[in-house]
Motif scaffolding. Structure first.
Motif, PDB file in Angstrom:
ATOM      1  N   ARG A 166      56.730  14.062  10.341  1.00 22.66           N
ATOM      2  CA  ARG A 166      56.598  12.795  11.066  1.00 22.66           C
ATOM      3  C   ARG A 166      55.219  12.158  10.869  1.00 22.66           C
ATOM      4  N   LEU A 167      54.222  12.956  10.491  1.00 24.16           N
ATOM      5  CA  LEU A 167      52.853  12.451  10.370  1.00 24.16           C
ATOM      6  C   LEU A 167      52.477  11.952   8.970  1.00 24.16           C
ATOM      7  N   LEU A 168      53.169  12.419   7.954  1.00 32.44           N
ATOM      8  CA  LEU A 168      52.760  12.144   6.579  1.00 32.44           C
ATOM      9  C   LEU A 168      53.234  10.781   6.096  1.00 32.44           C
ATOM     10  N   LYS A 169      52.348  10.126   5.328  1.00 31.12           N
ATOM     11  CA  LYS A 169      52.695   8.840   4.729  1.00 31.12           C
ATOM     12  C   LYS A 169      51.689   8.551   3.611  1.00 31.12           C
ATOM     13  N   PRO A 170      52.054   7.711   2.669  1.00 31.79           N
ATOM     14  CA  PRO A 170      51.091   7.346   1.629  1.00 31.79           C
ATOM     15  C   PRO A 170      49.908   6.577   2.224  1.00 31.79           C
ATOM     16  N   ARG A 171      48.724   7.086   2.015  1.00 29.43           N
ATOM     17  CA  ARG A 171      47.488   6.421   2.448  1.00 29.43           C
ATOM     18  C   ARG A 171      46.338   6.985   1.615  1.00 29.43           C
ATOM     19  N   LEU A 172      45.323   6.210   1.418  1.00 26.09           N
ATOM     20  CA  LEU A 172      44.192   6.596   0.570  1.00 26.09           C
ATOM     21  C   LEU A 172      44.690   7.194  -0.750  1.00 26.09           C
ATOM     22  N   THR A 173      45.696   6.561  -1.330  1.00 28.60           N
ATOM     23  CA  THR A 173      46.374   7.115  -2.507  1.00 28.60           C
ATOM     24  C   THR A 173      45.443   7.303  -3.695  1.00 28.60           C
ATOM     25  N   VAL A 174      44.309   6.629  -3.713  1.00 30.35           N
ATOM     26  CA  VAL A 174      43.356   6.791  -4.802  1.00 30.35           C
ATOM     27  C   VAL A 174      42.874   8.245  -4.896  1.00 30.35           C
ATOM     28  N   LEU A 175      42.961   9.000  -3.803  1.00 27.60           N
ATOM     29  CA  LEU A 175      42.505  10.385  -3.787  1.00 27.60           C
ATOM     30  C   LEU A 175      43.526  11.379  -4.349  1.00 27.60           C
ATOM     31  N   VAL A 176      44.737  10.910  -4.661  1.00 26.02           N
ATOM     32  CA  VAL A 176      45.758  11.815  -5.199  1.00 26.02           C
ATOM     33  C   VAL A 176      46.458  11.277  -6.440  1.00 26.02           C
ATOM     34  N   MET A 177      46.048  10.138  -6.918  1.00 21.75           N
ATOM     35  CA  MET A 177      46.701   9.520  -8.071  1.00 21.75           C
ATOM     36  C   MET A 177      45.738   9.479  -9.258  1.00 21.75           C
ATOM     37  N   GLY A 178      46.308   9.451 -10.441  1.00 21.64           N
ATOM     38  CA  GLY A 178      45.521   9.285 -11.651  1.00 21.64           C
ATOM     39  C   GLY A 178      44.489  10.385 -11.849  1.00 21.64           C
ATOM     40  N   VAL A 179      43.257   9.983 -12.099  1.00 18.76           N
ATOM     41  CA  VAL A 179      42.169  10.920 -12.385  1.00 18.76           C
ATOM     42  C   VAL A 179      41.883  11.827 -11.185  1.00 18.76           C
ATOM     43  N   SER A 180      42.149  11.359  -9.999  1.00 17.17           N
ATOM     44  CA  SER A 180      41.902  12.164  -8.799  1.00 17.17           C
ATOM     45  C   SER A 180      42.742  13.430  -8.769  1.00 17.17           C
ATOM     46  N   ARG A 181      43.846  13.447  -9.483  1.00 17.04           N
ATOM     47  CA  ARG A 181      44.669  14.662  -9.547  1.00 17.04           C
ATOM     48  C   ARG A 181      43.884  15.811 -10.174  1.00 17.04           C
ATOM     49  N   PHE A 182      42.934  15.472 -11.057  1.00 17.31           N
ATOM     50  CA  PHE A 182      42.083  16.506 -11.653  1.00 17.31           C
ATOM     51  C   PHE A 182      41.169  17.124 -10.598  1.00 17.31           C
ATOM     52  N   ALA A 183      40.670  16.295  -9.677  1.00 18.16           N
ATOM     53  CA  ALA A 183      39.826  16.806  -8.594  1.00 18.16           C
ATOM     54  C   ALA A 183      40.635  17.721  -7.675  1.00 18.16           C
ATOM     55  N   VAL A 184      41.872  17.344  -7.401  1.00 17.54           N
ATOM     56  CA  VAL A 184      42.761  18.198  -6.605  1.00 17.54           C
ATOM     57  C   VAL A 184      42.982  19.516  -7.332  1.00 17.54           C
ATOM     58  N   ALA A 185      43.252  19.441  -8.627  1.00 17.95           N
ATOM     59  CA  ALA A 185      43.474  20.653  -9.430  1.00 17.95           C
ATOM     60  C   ALA A 185      42.231  21.535  -9.414  1.00 17.95           C
ATOM     61  N   LEU A 186      41.063  20.937  -9.537  1.00 17.47           N
ATOM     62  CA  LEU A 186      39.815  21.707  -9.547  1.00 17.47           C
ATOM     63  C   LEU A 186      39.579  22.404  -8.210  1.00 17.47           C
ATOM     64  N   ALA A 187      39.771  21.681  -7.118  1.00 20.43           N
ATOM     65  CA  ALA A 187      39.574  22.287  -5.791  1.00 20.43           C
ATOM     66  C   ALA A 187      40.559  23.443  -5.567  1.00 20.43           C
ATOM     67  N   CYS A 188      41.800  23.257  -5.977  1.00 17.80           N
ATOM     68  CA  CYS A 188      42.798  24.331  -5.837  1.00 17.80           C
ATOM     69  C   CYS A 188      42.444  25.517  -6.734  1.00 17.80           C
ATOM     70  N   ALA A 189      41.971  25.236  -7.950  1.00 16.54           N
ATOM     71  CA  ALA A 189      41.616  26.306  -8.882  1.00 16.54           C
ATOM     72  C   ALA A 189      40.430  27.114  -8.365  1.00 16.54           C
ATOM     73  N   ILE A 190      39.433  26.444  -7.831  1.00 14.70           N
ATOM     74  CA  ILE A 190      38.266  27.151  -7.282  1.00 14.70           C
ATOM     75  C   ILE A 190      38.701  28.064  -6.142  1.00 14.70           C
ATOM     76  N   THR A 191      39.547  27.546  -5.276  1.00 10.89           N
ATOM     77  CA  THR A 191      40.049  28.344  -4.159  1.00 10.89           C
ATOM     78  C   THR A 191      40.872  29.527  -4.663  1.00 10.89           C
ATOM     79  N   ALA A 192      41.709  29.284  -5.657  1.00  9.50           N
ATOM     80  CA  ALA A 192      42.544  30.352  -6.205  1.00  9.50           C
ATOM     81  C   ALA A 192      41.695  31.442  -6.852  1.00  9.50           C
ATOM     82  N   LEU A 193      40.629  31.055  -7.512  1.00 11.62           N
ATOM     83  CA  LEU A 193      39.747  32.043  -8.152  1.00 11.62           C
ATOM     84  C   LEU A 193      39.014  32.909  -7.124  1.00 11.62           C
ATOM     85  N   MET A 194      38.881  32.409  -5.916  1.00 12.89           N
ATOM     86  CA  MET A 194      38.191  33.164  -4.865  1.00 12.89           C
ATOM     87  C   MET A 194      39.112  34.114  -4.096  1.00 12.89           C
ATOM     88  N   THR A 195      40.418  34.041  -4.317  1.00 14.51           N
ATOM     89  CA  THR A 195      41.331  34.845  -3.496  1.00 14.51           C
ATOM     90  C   THR A 195      41.129  36.351  -3.614  1.00 14.51           C
TER      91      THR A 195
END
Length: 185
Positions: free
Chosen positions: A105-134
């Protein structure tokens, strides 16, 4: 998605990772990252030693493919064959159903610049760093829950194009890195 996973668990004695991915689909990276987060957050499954590291490996493989613009994700067969009992899967899904309905009920498209296009690489990097620390998180109580929350936020952000969740994921990633570095050094 949780209802589909519950149906899958009802049909077999053990639920493999391949069964789960067949249920949620193989074309989207968001559900895979979300699933890894939810599995690691689940009190019954995520507390088993080795599970956070295995989920970290899945996230690392998935976001690595996302960063290289793969059309769909690939995982090795030995990893896809990993399974849990259908009873454990049903309990985990049951525990997550009510929170999932609230979150939907809370989720909706907003601040889409943070998850689209080149920003997907930043998401991938943050997830990868976290995964490497597990692997280190296996020795620091409750830190794997932080990684799971980060993956959950980023997975949901990718699925719903909700940049606000991505922003929360970035903040949590920074905080988790600080906690890990402080505890290890």
């Amino acid at each position: 998605m949780l209802d589909l996973l519950n149906d899958t668990a009802a049909d077999v004695k053990r639920v493999s990772l391949d069964d789960v991915f067949s249920t949620i689909g193989r074309r989207s990276f968001g559900p895979v990252v979300l699933l890894a987060g939810l599995v690691t957050l689940a009190p019954i499954v995520g507390d088993v030693p080795g599970v956070p590291t295995m989920m970290g490996l899945i996230v690392l493989l998935t976001v690595g493919q996302l960063a290289f613009k793969a059309e769909h994700f690939w995982l090795p067969q030995w990893l896809l064959a990993r399974s849990v009992s259908s009873e454990k899967m049903s309990k985990a899904v049951s525990a997550l159903t009510k929170p999932a309905r609230f979150i939907d009920r809370l989720l909706k498209p907003r601040l889409t610049v943070l998850v689209m296009g080149v920003s997907r690489f930043a998401v991938a990097l943050a997830c990868a760093i976290t995964a490497l620390m597990t692997p280190a998180m296996e020795f620091i109580p409750f830190s794997a829950n932080g990684a799971a929350l980060i993956w959950t936020f980023f997975g949901l952000a990718l699925i719903t194009r909700d940049g606000f969740l991505a922003l929360l994921g970035y903040c949590l990633t920074g905080g988790l890195i600080a906690i890990i570095v402080t505890n290890l050094f």
